[in-house]
Design an enzyme around this catalytic site. Sequence first.
Site, PDB file in Angstrom:
ATOM      1  N   CYS A   2       1.236  -0.909   0.225  1.00 46.19           N
ATOM      2  CA  CYS A   2       0.154   0.042  -0.128  1.00 46.19           C
ATOM      3  C   CYS A   2       1.131   1.178   0.000  1.00 46.19           C
ATOM      4  O   CYS A   2      -0.063   2.055  -0.297  1.00 46.19           O
ATOM      5  CB  CYS A   2      -1.168  -0.319   1.393  1.00 46.19           C
TER       6      CYS A   2
ATOM      7  N   HIS B 212      -3.107   7.033   2.565  1.00 43.91           N
ATOM      8  CA  HIS B 212      -4.196   6.276   1.987  1.00 43.91           C
ATOM      9  C   HIS B 212      -5.108   5.361   2.740  1.00 43.91           C
ATOM     10  O   HIS B 212      -5.201   5.487   4.055  1.00 43.91           O
ATOM     11  CB  HIS B 212      -2.680   4.929   2.752  1.00 43.91           C
TER      12      HIS B 212
ATOM     13  N   ASN C  13     -10.526  -0.480  -0.506  1.00 42.14           N
ATOM     14  CA  ASN C  13      -8.497  -0.164   0.034  1.00 42.14           C
ATOM     15  C   ASN C  13      -7.799  -1.366  -1.611  1.00 42.14           C
ATOM     16  O   ASN C  13      -8.390  -2.086  -1.741  1.00 42.14           O
ATOM     17  CB  ASN C  13      -8.110  -1.162   0.674  1.00 42.14           C
TER      18      ASN C  13
END
Length: 329
Positions: free
Chosen positions: A116, A256, A286
Amino acid sequence: MNGKFRAVVAGTGSSLPAKVLTNKDLEKMVDTSDEWITTRTGIRERHVAEEGQGMSEYASAAGRKAMEMAGVGAADLDMIICATVTPDMPIPSTACFIQHQLGAKGAACFDMAAGCSGYIYALAVAEQFLVSGSCERILVIGAELLSKFLNWKDRTTCVIFADGAGASLLCRGDSDRGVLATILKADGSMADFICLPGGGTLHPPSEKTISEGLHYIRMRGNETFKLAIRSLEEVSRDVLRKAGLQPSDVDLFIPHQANRRIIDAVGSRLGFEEDRVFVNIDRVGNTSAASIPIALDEAVRAGRVKRGNALLFAAFGAGLTWGAAVVRW
């Protein structure tokens, strides 16, 4: 930084699959509920690619939009960096597929795998090539099709991860705009917190690895949650100090989009009011390395980002990796 040149973000773009999977849809697929997912993650829906689609399709679409905004043609690109953990295939790099689809013949191409945190890692690497004078224009892409690696019976992962791509066109510039500072961190001792065990040289594809479900993403959610909040706050403060700024100087925090509770906790600890934190996890989920560039593109096109604004990016993901960047728009 040599004091003369910076890596300036000249254009942004994003691309999401047309198919939307809502929490109500997931209620029919796995033991969960809309209330459970929303309360624990903040996600209400996410985009999922169709069968037969590869990640490069979305990455290229996002890249085209970033290039169009920047007024840069394919022949002008010196390099393409694709941050991803879900490439089209192990060999060659997906960046090569993207180069071909864009018609950017001759541009250097490579992928980066930092989970990520991938977009921030790629941004930091691109900055070095630009500041050194080795390149003039670099396309940085964060893209994932995580749905291809989900066990749709595992509610700890299938309700969270999603598909999409975001891109930034970076140019070498001599103004006070651009990337002011970056910090990258990692701790491989916690690699099993978020991992996909099968498919590599340790557990190459076989009937056994498939039957054992080693080709699905696994995550230790509770442990990751606690580490993420602390690490994101610390790296955000550190990168702001490196840039010579305070949290009060930040116009927009684009974290994020991992979990709404993590975003809220980090934003609160840094003293950011709600209108200084960009959130789209409720609609996008996500998307790992694609998360920040998708959110940045949305913010830019929605008029949330103005010339001269100080933007803070921060991410935490598989590796474990984490990092942050400060950009003057």
